[in-house]
Motif scaffolding. Sequence first.
Motif, mmCIF file in Angstrom:
data_model
loop_
_atom_site.group_PDB
_atom_site.id
_atom_site.type_symbol
_atom_site.label_atom_id
_atom_site.label_comp_id
_atom_site.label_asym_id
_atom_site.label_seq_id
_atom_site.Cartn_x
_atom_site.Cartn_y
_atom_site.Cartn_z
ATOM 1 N N LYS A 180 0.824 -1.214 0.000
ATOM 2 C CA LYS A 180 0.000 0.000 0.000
ATOM 3 C C LYS A 180 0.863 1.271 0.000
ATOM 4 C CE LYS A 180 -3.983 2.276 0.556
ATOM 5 N NZ LYS A 180 -3.534 3.655 0.866
ATOM 6 N N HIS A 181 1.899 1.309 0.835
ATOM 7 C CA HIS A 181 2.747 2.502 0.878
ATOM 8 C C HIS A 181 3.437 2.726 -0.466
ATOM 9 C CE1 HIS A 181 1.917 3.047 5.016
ATOM 10 N NE2 HIS A 181 2.788 2.170 5.500
ATOM 11 N N ASP A 194 0.950 4.011 -3.087
ATOM 12 C CA ASP A 194 0.585 5.419 -2.895
ATOM 13 C C ASP A 194 1.708 6.346 -3.339
ATOM 14 O OD1 ASP A 194 -1.832 4.602 -1.863
ATOM 15 O OD2 ASP A 194 -1.274 4.903 0.239
ATOM 16 N N GLU A 195 2.936 5.965 -3.031
ATOM 17 C CA GLU A 195 4.052 6.863 -3.328
ATOM 18 C C GLU A 195 4.429 6.845 -4.805
ATOM 19 O OE1 GLU A 195 7.031 6.102 -0.327
ATOM 20 O OE2 GLU A 195 5.704 6.871 1.237
ATOM 21 N N GLU A 199 1.984 6.624 -7.084
ATOM 22 C CA GLU A 199 0.881 7.377 -7.693
ATOM 23 C C GLU A 199 0.969 8.882 -7.453
ATOM 24 O OE1 GLU A 199 -1.403 6.123 -9.725
ATOM 25 O OE2 GLU A 199 -0.416 4.168 -9.529
#
Length: 343
Positions: free
Chosen positions: A5-6, A9-10, A12
């Motif tokens: 997930k991290h 997100d980073e 995107e």
Amino acid sequence: MPAGKHMTDEIEIQPEIFANLLDARGEIAEVAAAVARRRPRFALLAARGSSDHAALYAKYLIEVLLQLPVGLASPSTTTLYGARPDLTDVLLISVSQSGGSPDLLAVTESGRAQGALTVAITNTASSPLAEAAELSLDIRAGQERAVAATKTYSATLLTLYLLVDAIRGGDGTHAEALPELASTALSERTAVDEAVQRYRFADRMVTTGRGYSLATAQEAALKLAETSYLSARSYSGADLLHGPVAAIDPETAVLALTSNGRGGESIREVLDAVHERGADVCAIGSAAPQAPAAHRVPVPDCAEELAPVLEVLPVQQLALGLALARGFDPDAPRGLDKETKTR
């Protein structure tokens, strides 16, 4: 929390970070003006890990755009052997997203004491490295929660480009389309998803590129190794043909960075050679559609010196996708320390 997930997100958020950096061109121009006034005769770059790959990119930028000779520092000459060379008229750029690496701090402090103009490029404006350098720039990527560097790598590349461009009197015009181009590159997932399925069972991969793209080829090998535990090695296209090509066979996957420009043109000979040896070639870049490759991941076209900033986006998506497909969580890789503490 879902695996990766991290990192997702980073990856995107990078178009937004690029936009923020473009808004900071005034601050970057002030640092560039200070460098230009000093008229350095040589540049020296100090970095570790992903930042070292960004420094390699800066080496090409400075040598080509500023016509200055450039060297890559070996921090251990300072920290282990106590070397204190005369750095009068030298521009020393230290690159570290954390700004806390002891060996880079030592190199910067020593370099400044020996006459260098020191510039720190960090993601932590209040870091010891930023305080030790005469000048500093914040890459403005925000807190990085993923273990594998993604947004900090690309933000460092863009910061270095904007700095070098400003030193030569530019205003970053060629980079203005990057946020939109990055959004396009990240949204066109089909080719990346197909590459994940194609290479999920690969045991070893060679990454290659030439010119500006060599930096992101090296970053690609690191990302694949640290997230998917692939045995990945990186070579410049020229070096690959001088020996290592003998180890290329049908069991080898080759990831090639190839974008429009002189570097992309020169890599075609390399791709022809590895293709003839039966390697499974994945070409990534704006010149990928024309490359002799089994799989192609196109990237929007831009000025050649900015291509590595866009090329790394599908590379990061591929590393993330392969990690998840192979049953790993790239946010919790085995035994990986986020900050380099070597002295």
